[in-house]
Design a protein around this motif. Structure first.
Motif, mmCIF file in Angstrom:
data_model
loop_
_atom_site.group_PDB
_atom_site.id
_atom_site.type_symbol
_atom_site.label_atom_id
_atom_site.label_comp_id
_atom_site.label_asym_id
_atom_site.label_seq_id
_atom_site.Cartn_x
_atom_site.Cartn_y
_atom_site.Cartn_z
ATOM 1 N N LEU A 3 46.247 57.388 74.529
ATOM 2 C CA LEU A 3 47.235 57.564 73.473
ATOM 3 C C LEU A 3 46.633 57.239 72.117
ATOM 4 C CD1 LEU A 3 50.230 55.682 75.174
ATOM 5 C CD2 LEU A 3 49.589 58.105 75.430
ATOM 6 N N LEU A 4 47.223 57.812 71.069
ATOM 7 C CA LEU A 4 46.788 57.540 69.702
ATOM 8 C C LEU A 4 48.001 57.597 68.788
ATOM 9 C CD1 LEU A 4 43.659 58.791 67.867
ATOM 10 C CD2 LEU A 4 45.882 59.236 66.816
ATOM 11 N N THR A 5 48.102 56.627 67.881
ATOM 12 C CA THR A 5 49.150 56.664 66.870
ATOM 13 C C THR A 5 48.568 56.299 65.519
ATOM 14 O OG1 THR A 5 49.862 54.349 67.121
ATOM 15 C CG2 THR A 5 50.937 55.986 68.528
ATOM 16 N N VAL A 6 49.230 56.745 64.463
ATOM 17 C CA VAL A 6 48.808 56.399 63.107
ATOM 18 C C VAL A 6 50.031 55.917 62.342
ATOM 19 C CG1 VAL A 6 47.025 58.185 63.187
ATOM 20 C CG2 VAL A 6 49.204 58.688 62.077
ATOM 21 N N GLN A 48 39.376 60.501 57.763
ATOM 22 C CA GLN A 48 38.815 61.492 56.856
ATOM 23 C C GLN A 48 39.845 62.575 56.531
ATOM 24 O OE1 GLN A 48 35.202 63.261 58.408
ATOM 25 N NE2 GLN A 48 34.320 63.431 56.376
ATOM 26 N N ALA A 49 40.657 62.931 57.516
ATOM 27 C CA ALA A 49 41.621 64.019 57.339
ATOM 28 C C ALA A 49 42.974 63.560 56.821
ATOM 29 C CB ALA A 49 41.819 64.745 58.674
ATOM 30 N N ARG A 50 43.344 62.315 57.126
ATOM 31 C CA ARG A 50 44.683 61.823 56.801
ATOM 32 C C ARG A 50 44.588 60.548 55.977
ATOM 33 N NH1 ARG A 50 48.866 62.986 60.507
ATOM 34 N NH2 ARG A 50 50.031 61.376 59.404
ATOM 35 N N LEU A 109 40.201 67.040 66.615
ATOM 36 C CA LEU A 109 41.116 65.895 66.653
ATOM 37 C C LEU A 109 42.044 65.917 65.446
ATOM 38 C CD1 LEU A 109 38.582 63.149 67.764
ATOM 39 C CD2 LEU A 109 40.792 63.542 68.893
ATOM 40 N N ALA A 110 41.461 66.133 64.270
ATOM 41 C CA ALA A 110 42.253 66.165 63.042
ATOM 42 C C ALA A 110 43.206 67.352 63.031
ATOM 43 C CB ALA A 110 41.323 66.222 61.834
ATOM 44 N N ARG A 111 42.717 68.485 63.485
ATOM 45 C CA ARG A 111 43.554 69.689 63.518
ATOM 46 C C ARG A 111 44.742 69.505 64.458
ATOM 47 N NH1 ARG A 111 40.797 73.904 66.924
ATOM 48 N NH2 ARG A 111 41.768 72.579 68.502
ATOM 49 N N ASP A 112 44.507 68.946 65.627
ATOM 50 C CA ASP A 112 45.583 68.801 66.611
ATOM 51 C C ASP A 112 46.615 67.770 66.173
ATOM 52 O OD1 ASP A 112 44.429 70.730 68.178
ATOM 53 O OD2 ASP A 112 43.421 69.314 69.514
ATOM 54 N N LEU A 113 46.175 66.704 65.537
ATOM 55 C CA LEU A 113 47.137 65.718 65.039
ATOM 56 C C LEU A 113 47.947 66.292 63.893
ATOM 57 C CD1 LEU A 113 48.307 62.837 65.082
ATOM 58 C CD2 LEU A 113 46.511 62.200 63.453
ATOM 59 N N GLY A 114 47.299 67.050 63.020
ATOM 60 C CA GLY A 114 48.005 67.629 61.881
ATOM 61 C C GLY A 114 48.665 66.563 61.035
ATOM 62 N N LYS A 115 49.957 66.719 60.783
ATOM 63 C CA LYS A 115 50.704 65.761 59.969
ATOM 64 C C LYS A 115 51.575 64.846 60.819
ATOM 65 C CE LYS A 115 50.802 68.695 55.855
ATOM 66 N NZ LYS A 115 51.652 69.368 54.830
#
Length: 254
Positions: free
Chosen positions: A175-178, A100-102, A158-164
């Motif tokens: 762990l999480l990766t995109v 939703q955020a990215r 979650l979206a805020r902490d991942l940012g860009k």
């Protein structure tokens, strides 16, 4: 075994399904699964916020393109018979937050590996002590643990902490990766997982750890950044990895 849906979806969707199924098989090959309790998702082509995620209960080494479930960011299962394709509620929360955020995050990988969880429980997180770890320098974020991810309000954080950024350590969790492609997302999770494994091995020796200078850390991070902007770099790695699952008895492309 679920019936094939190849003739029921567009060619573009089928291609995404095959790439996502391959990601599940590769995580199984590299022993990055937690039986059925982690998840990978892929954004579907088009303007709507819809994505594919695994049918809950299917082992990763048996995942097929037809096992994947269409879902939207509101949690609606977009299948003719939703009861046939259940999804993991926590998986929905985490992946819908990112998709939703990215919109550039076409693929999202979440793991619960022994090494990844161990490092996620260390206060200092991932240490800049290896060439592998320095690949993540500047693109790695952290998210504090809030309990099992079934509270939809956590999506905002979650979206805020991942940012860009393209990788994130979920504290006390995993762990999480995109990635803009399956190849990119897999490359990031492979290096993040290996970095965690190597860090634990180095710490277990009991000797004082050697840190590169800040100048060398930045130089190496810049060198990795150049590769991270090269589509061919990710694709070459991906193509090689796909050879590891070509001989599986049940083809992931079904």
């Amino acid at each position: 075994m679920q019936r094939s849906v190849r003739n029921e979806v567009s060619a573009e969707e089928w291609e995404v399904r095959c790439e996502l199924a391959a990601l599940y098989r590769l995580l199984a090959h590299f022993k990055m699964t937690d039986i059925i309790y982690t998840h990978i998702s892929a954004r579907l082509p088009g303007d709507k916020d819809t994505f594919l995620i695994n049918r809950y209960g299917v082992l990763f080494d048996r995942m097929r393109a037809s096992d994947l479930v269409r879902i939207d960011v509101d949690g609606n299962i977009l299948e003719s018979d939703p009861s046939e394709k259940p999804v993991n509620r926590a998986g929905f929360t985490i992946h819908s937050a990112i998709h939703q955020a990215r919109h550039d995050a076409k693929f999202v990988i979440h793991t619960h590996t022994q090494a990844g969880i161990a490092v996620s429980a260390q206060k200092q997180g991932l240490l800049p002590i290896t060439q592998h770890a320095l690949k993540l320098q500047g693109i790695l974020a952290y998210h504090d643990y809030e309990g099992i991810a079934v509270d939809l309000s956590e999506r905002e954080r979650l979206a805020r902490d991942l940012g860009k950024k393209y990788a994130m350590i979920l504290r006390n969790h995993g762990l999480l990766t995109v990635g803009r492609s399956a190849a990119e997302a897999f490359s990031h999770v492979y290096y993040l997982e290996r970095s965690c494994q190597i860090q634990l091995a180095a710490q277990s020796g009991g000797a004082e750890l050697l840190y590169p200078s800040e100048e060398v850390i930045q130089k190496t991070a810049d060198q990795w950044h150049e590769r991270n902007n090269d589509v061919k770099y990710f694709q070459t790695f991906w193509d090689a990895c796909l050879q590891l699952i070509e001989d599986d008895i049940c083809d992931y492309r079904t």
